[in-house]
Each structure stands twice: as structure tokens, then as C-alpha cells.
Design a protein around this motif. Sequence first.
Motif, PDB file in Angstrom:
ATOM      1  N   TRP A  56       0.783  -1.349   0.004  1.00 10.60           N
ATOM      2  CA  TRP A  56       0.074   0.192  -0.032  1.00 10.60           C
ATOM      3  C   TRP A  56       0.963   1.136   0.010  1.00 10.60           C
ATOM      4  CZ3 TRP A  56      -4.480   1.423  -1.449  1.00 10.60           C
ATOM      5  CH2 TRP A  56      -4.999   2.476  -1.068  1.00 10.60           C
ATOM      6  N   GLU A  57       1.821   1.079   0.762  1.00 10.52           N
ATOM      7  CA  GLU A  57       2.952   2.401   0.772  1.00 10.52           C
ATOM      8  C   GLU A  57       3.688   2.449  -0.674  1.00 10.52           C
ATOM      9  OE1 GLU A  57       5.725   1.182   3.981  1.00 10.52           O
ATOM     10  OE2 GLU A  57       4.154   1.660   5.516  1.00 10.52           O
ATOM     11  N   ARG A  58       3.773   1.615  -1.402  1.00 13.41           N
ATOM     12  CA  ARG A  58       4.182   1.558  -2.595  1.00 13.41           C
ATOM     13  C   ARG A  58       3.222   2.082  -3.456  1.00 13.41           C
ATOM     14  NH1 ARG A  58       6.987  -4.332  -2.420  1.00 13.41           N
ATOM     15  NH2 ARG A  58       8.803  -3.910  -1.254  1.00 13.41           N
ATOM     16  N   SER A  61       3.147   6.079  -2.818  1.00 13.50           N
ATOM     17  CA  SER A  61       4.141   6.967  -3.395  1.00 13.50           C
ATOM     18  C   SER A  61       4.060   6.984  -4.941  1.00 13.50           C
ATOM     19  CB  SER A  61       5.529   5.727  -3.307  1.00 13.50           C
ATOM     20  OG  SER A  61       6.681   6.449  -3.770  1.00 13.50           O
TER      21      SER A  61
END
Length: 261
Positions: A56-58, A61
Motif C-alpha cells: 500500500w505504501e508503494r 508513493s
Amino acid sequence: MNPTLRAVTFDHWNTLVHERVGSTRDARLDAWLGILEGVGFAVERQRLDAAFAVSWERFVSTWESNQAQYRSTEAAVDIIEELGFDLPPGVHDELVEAFASAPLSVDLMLCDGAEECLRALKDAGLRLGIVCDVGMTPSTALRANLERKGVLDLFDHWSFSDDVGAYKPSPAIFEHALAGLGGVAPAQVAHVGDLRRTDVAGAKAMGMVTVRYTGVFDDAGDDEQVATGAGVGSAGGGELPEADHVVADLRQIPKVLGICD
């Protein structure tokens, strides 16, 4: 009636549709736990959830930098690599498919007043479109849900980022929407969405009328951030523009746009 307005476009997440927080993520977790346990790969839910969080963080970003689309298939592969399991090809493929299809079992709810607003605009003769940044739920699933809710046929065109290849506020996704709505001029189109960075800034840069909807998420610019397993909300601070109109109820939109009294 406003004689200059010919079309209205809508954001999807937290504008047309919202979910119980975490329901899409839970559906994926449940599906993966069942598949992995079924073939002898024991994994704790907490560990799997942590691997989901990395993917999810990717996505966030790539979304914030407007890089190439981070699709559900890529997210699934990244999660498998994060777990470090040496999976048989068939299990690998089953997990990737389950990641994309699990959201079909989730009840994505129409925002209050959405159908009433859409039908009022449609009855007034306006063309309707969707301009949506797709997270990790593919647009095929989003369209299927709108069809189940009985509103997909109200739209003349849709521009989902996984089809277009660009996220808002890129002009490319708005240009795709305007072309799909018949080549209508930006000044003759209003865009409704909840986020200032993507919806308001992107549509304003095109010369469109802007409406910020606060009924699910109020992106008031206080540097808050909200990220769920489905849609993303991100306040952007004082540098971001405010919309021409701000409404808490979608049923107010025909009136603020001068479509009806």
C-alpha cells in the motif's frame, strides 16, 4: 438553468462510493489466508497484514508522484515477495487472481444522495462522466459494483486511471474524460471530488468548474492524511486551491451549479 454547463464528472472513491473502512483489505486477507493455509503455508494474519501495508505504501508513493500505474497484479506480486514464500506457480497465480477479485465480494456503498444527484443532472440533459484514481481495486470491479447499484448506465463515459495510464491531477486523465464526453470544452464541465490535490487542483488547471464534496472525507487542508485499503484521502495544506463550491450533501450539487432552483 445554467446555459453554459454541458457535463459533470465525478470522482469515484469517497464521492460516489465509500466502503466500511478496511473491508476490502479484510476480504483480501481472508482470501489469501485460506489459499496459503490450504497448501500448507502457515502465516499469521498480522504478518500478512504487514506485507499488505508495504504494498500500500508503494501505491501511495506512485500515486503522489504520478508515476506509472501501480496495479493490483503488481501489488500481489510484491506482497508474495515480501512474504518470502517459494510458491508453486499455480498457487502464485491463484493469489494474484484472488487479490484482484476479492473486492467483488465487498459491498461498496453509494454515498448519500448520489443516485438522486445523478438522476437530477441526467434529467436536466447533462452528460455524466467518472474521473477516478484507481488504487489496488481494478476498474473492472468498480464498474461491476456501480452496475449492481443500478447507476452505471447513468454515465456516458468513464476515465479510470488504470485504463488511461495517468492519475489526477494530470491533464491526461481529464482530457480523456472531456474527449469521451463528446469533446466538450472544459469551461462547460464541472468536476466533483473530495480531494484538493487531485480533484480540485487538476480540474481547476483545466479550466473546469470545481465542486469539493465533504460528506465522507473533508479535505480541509489541515495536513491530515487518510489511507484505507480502497481509496486514498490526502489533505495538502495551504498551498492547494479551494473549489468553486463546497458541499456536504450531493443533493446540493444541481442547485449550486445552477441546474435547478
